[in-house]
Design a protein around this motif. Sequence first.
Motif, mmCIF file in Angstrom:
data_model
loop_
_atom_site.group_PDB
_atom_site.id
_atom_site.type_symbol
_atom_site.label_atom_id
_atom_site.label_comp_id
_atom_site.label_asym_id
_atom_site.label_seq_id
_atom_site.Cartn_x
_atom_site.Cartn_y
_atom_site.Cartn_z
ATOM 1 N N THR A 8 -7.728 7.202 1.015
ATOM 2 C CA THR A 8 -7.212 6.116 0.180
ATOM 3 C C THR A 8 -5.781 5.786 0.579
ATOM 4 O O THR A 8 -4.928 6.679 0.653
ATOM 5 C CB THR A 8 -7.255 6.507 -1.312
ATOM 6 O OG1 THR A 8 -8.603 6.783 -1.689
ATOM 7 C CG2 THR A 8 -6.720 5.385 -2.182
ATOM 8 N N LYS A 9 -5.534 4.496 0.834
ATOM 9 C CA LYS A 9 -4.183 4.014 1.117
ATOM 10 C C LYS A 9 -4.029 2.626 0.519
ATOM 11 O O LYS A 9 -5.020 1.932 0.255
ATOM 12 C CB LYS A 9 -3.926 3.974 2.631
ATOM 13 C CG LYS A 9 -3.880 5.347 3.286
ATOM 14 C CD LYS A 9 -3.548 5.252 4.768
ATOM 15 C CE LYS A 9 -3.521 6.633 5.405
ATOM 16 N NZ LYS A 9 -3.205 6.581 6.859
ATOM 17 N N ASN A 10 -2.763 2.225 0.308
ATOM 18 C CA ASN A 10 -2.472 0.916 -0.263
ATOM 19 C C ASN A 10 -1.937 -0.036 0.809
ATOM 20 O O ASN A 10 -1.132 0.359 1.659
ATOM 21 C CB ASN A 10 -1.442 1.027 -1.388
ATOM 22 C CG ASN A 10 -2.019 1.668 -2.639
ATOM 23 O OD1 ASN A 10 -3.164 2.115 -2.640
ATOM 24 N ND2 ASN A 10 -1.228 1.726 -3.696
ATOM 25 N N TYR A 11 -2.390 -1.298 0.712
ATOM 26 C CA TYR A 11 -1.971 -2.325 1.672
ATOM 27 C C TYR A 11 -1.541 -3.571 0.914
ATOM 28 O O TYR A 11 -2.132 -3.929 -0.115
ATOM 29 C CB TYR A 11 -3.118 -2.660 2.631
ATOM 30 C CG TYR A 11 -3.577 -1.442 3.387
ATOM 31 C CD1 TYR A 11 -2.883 -0.997 4.512
ATOM 32 C CD2 TYR A 11 -4.661 -0.696 2.946
ATOM 33 C CE1 TYR A 11 -3.276 0.148 5.179
ATOM 34 C CE2 TYR A 11 -5.059 0.454 3.610
ATOM 35 C CZ TYR A 11 -4.355 0.863 4.720
ATOM 36 O OH TYR A 11 -4.732 2.010 5.381
ATOM 37 N N LYS A 12 -0.510 -4.238 1.440
ATOM 38 C CA LYS A 12 -0.004 -5.447 0.795
ATOM 39 C C LYS A 12 -0.357 -6.656 1.652
ATOM 40 O O LYS A 12 0.109 -6.788 2.788
ATOM 41 C CB LYS A 12 1.514 -5.354 0.604
ATOM 42 C CG LYS A 12 2.078 -6.475 -0.272
ATOM 43 C CD LYS A 12 3.547 -6.212 -0.587
ATOM 44 C CE LYS A 12 4.095 -7.223 -1.568
ATOM 45 N NZ LYS A 12 5.521 -6.928 -1.899
ATOM 46 N N MET A 13 -1.180 -7.546 1.084
ATOM 47 C CA MET A 13 -1.588 -8.772 1.764
ATOM 48 C C MET A 13 -1.385 -9.941 0.811
ATOM 49 O O MET A 13 -1.832 -9.896 -0.335
ATOM 50 C CB MET A 13 -3.059 -8.701 2.193
ATOM 51 C CG MET A 13 -3.395 -7.515 3.094
ATOM 52 S SD MET A 13 -5.164 -7.499 3.495
ATOM 53 C CE MET A 13 -5.337 -5.776 4.021
ATOM 54 N N ALA A 14 -0.703 -10.959 1.278
ATOM 55 C CA ALA A 14 -0.430 -12.146 0.455
ATOM 56 C C ALA A 14 0.235 -11.757 -0.865
ATOM 57 O O ALA A 14 -0.124 -12.259 -1.941
ATOM 58 C CB ALA A 14 -1.714 -12.947 0.220
ATOM 59 N N ASP A 15 1.198 -10.848 -0.790
ATOM 60 C CA ASP A 15 1.954 -10.379 -1.951
ATOM 61 C C ASP A 15 1.068 -9.731 -3.019
ATOM 62 O O ASP A 15 1.447 -9.661 -4.201
ATOM 63 C CB ASP A 15 2.772 -11.517 -2.579
ATOM 64 C CG ASP A 15 3.992 -11.869 -1.738
ATOM 65 O OD1 ASP A 15 4.479 -10.982 -1.017
ATOM 66 O OD2 ASP A 15 4.439 -13.032 -1.786
ATOM 67 N N ASP A 37 3.718 1.490 -0.199
ATOM 68 C CA ASP A 37 3.649 2.517 -1.238
ATOM 69 C C ASP A 37 3.764 1.903 -2.633
ATOM 70 O O ASP A 37 3.932 2.602 -3.632
ATOM 71 C CB ASP A 37 4.735 3.575 -1.029
ATOM 72 C CG ASP A 37 6.140 2.983 -1.001
ATOM 73 O OD1 ASP A 37 6.283 1.757 -1.222
ATOM 74 O OD2 ASP A 37 7.100 3.739 -0.761
ATOM 75 N N GLU A 38 3.649 0.572 -2.718
ATOM 76 C CA GLU A 38 3.702 -0.104 -4.012
ATOM 77 C C GLU A 38 2.413 0.141 -4.800
ATOM 78 O O GLU A 38 1.369 0.477 -4.235
ATOM 79 C CB GLU A 38 3.920 -1.610 -3.817
ATOM 80 C CG GLU A 38 5.269 -1.948 -3.196
ATOM 81 C CD GLU A 38 5.450 -3.438 -3.004
ATOM 82 O OE1 GLU A 38 5.073 -4.213 -3.912
ATOM 83 O OE2 GLU A 38 5.951 -3.850 -1.935
ATOM 84 N N ILE A 39 2.496 -0.041 -6.114
ATOM 85 C CA ILE A 39 1.349 0.171 -7.000
ATOM 86 C C ILE A 39 0.311 -0.928 -6.785
ATOM 87 O O ILE A 39 0.649 -2.112 -6.672
ATOM 88 C CB ILE A 39 1.803 0.206 -8.466
ATOM 89 C CG1 ILE A 39 2.743 1.393 -8.696
ATOM 90 C CG2 ILE A 39 0.610 0.282 -9.417
ATOM 91 C CD1 ILE A 39 3.398 1.403 -10.055
#
Length: 249
Positions: A8-15, A37-39
């Motif tokens: 599990t990892k977090n990704y930021k796409m289109a804010d 590493d944002e929520i």
Amino acid sequence: MQKQKMMTKNYKMADTVIEVTSIYEKVHEYCKDYLTDEIADFSVCITPEDIVKEKDKSNSEYAYEGKTLPNFSDALLEETAVYRKIGEKMPNYDTVIFHGSVIAVDGQGFLFTAKSGTGKSTHTRLWREHLGDKAVMVNDDKPMLKITDSGVIAYGTPYNGKHHLGCNMSVPLKAICILTRGEKNTIVRIDKSEAYAMLLQQVYRPQDPLQMAKTLKLVDKLAASVELYKLACNMDIEAAEVAYNGMKG
């Protein structure tokens, strides 16, 4: 690829921050430029059943077209499953995935779309040849478009085509241009009614009826928020010059 434990990892796409849980590591290698590493705003979790569905869907499409059935790895099929699950949720964030090629010039984005095989990637390559360092590829296959009351923003995504042209950046979208083949390079401004069918064809269309209804509203808003053009073009560098001069304002 050897099967891994669930990751599990977090990704930021289109804010928008997306938590992705996968069976194979390849998904995370593919998305690494968007790691954060944002929520998370929402999560996507892949099951073995999702991979089986992707395999069945792929096989039926190839069989329908009379092609030899592909032998995609489970890891590759999982990448597609993640893409679809993200596409289903993004309308909740006023965002759609769009099949096209976005290039940025002087802080403005230009999106080119067309039927497969028309030459979107070739045309944006001509822009880069014509404009040099002024032209930056945002995404060459499936950018995300965030459609707001103040305009449309185009974002890079990991889904950037077979040549992997693009980067993790965003740009205000000035125009969408529908490409057609032609002996002579000509560009004309068109209205929403002329562009709508192609826009709807090229946007990711969710399976969920409520999400599809949201997508239709976003496509309407998209068509009303940016300039729309149709370009008849050949493969000569003049095509880029004609298109750029016609749209830059």
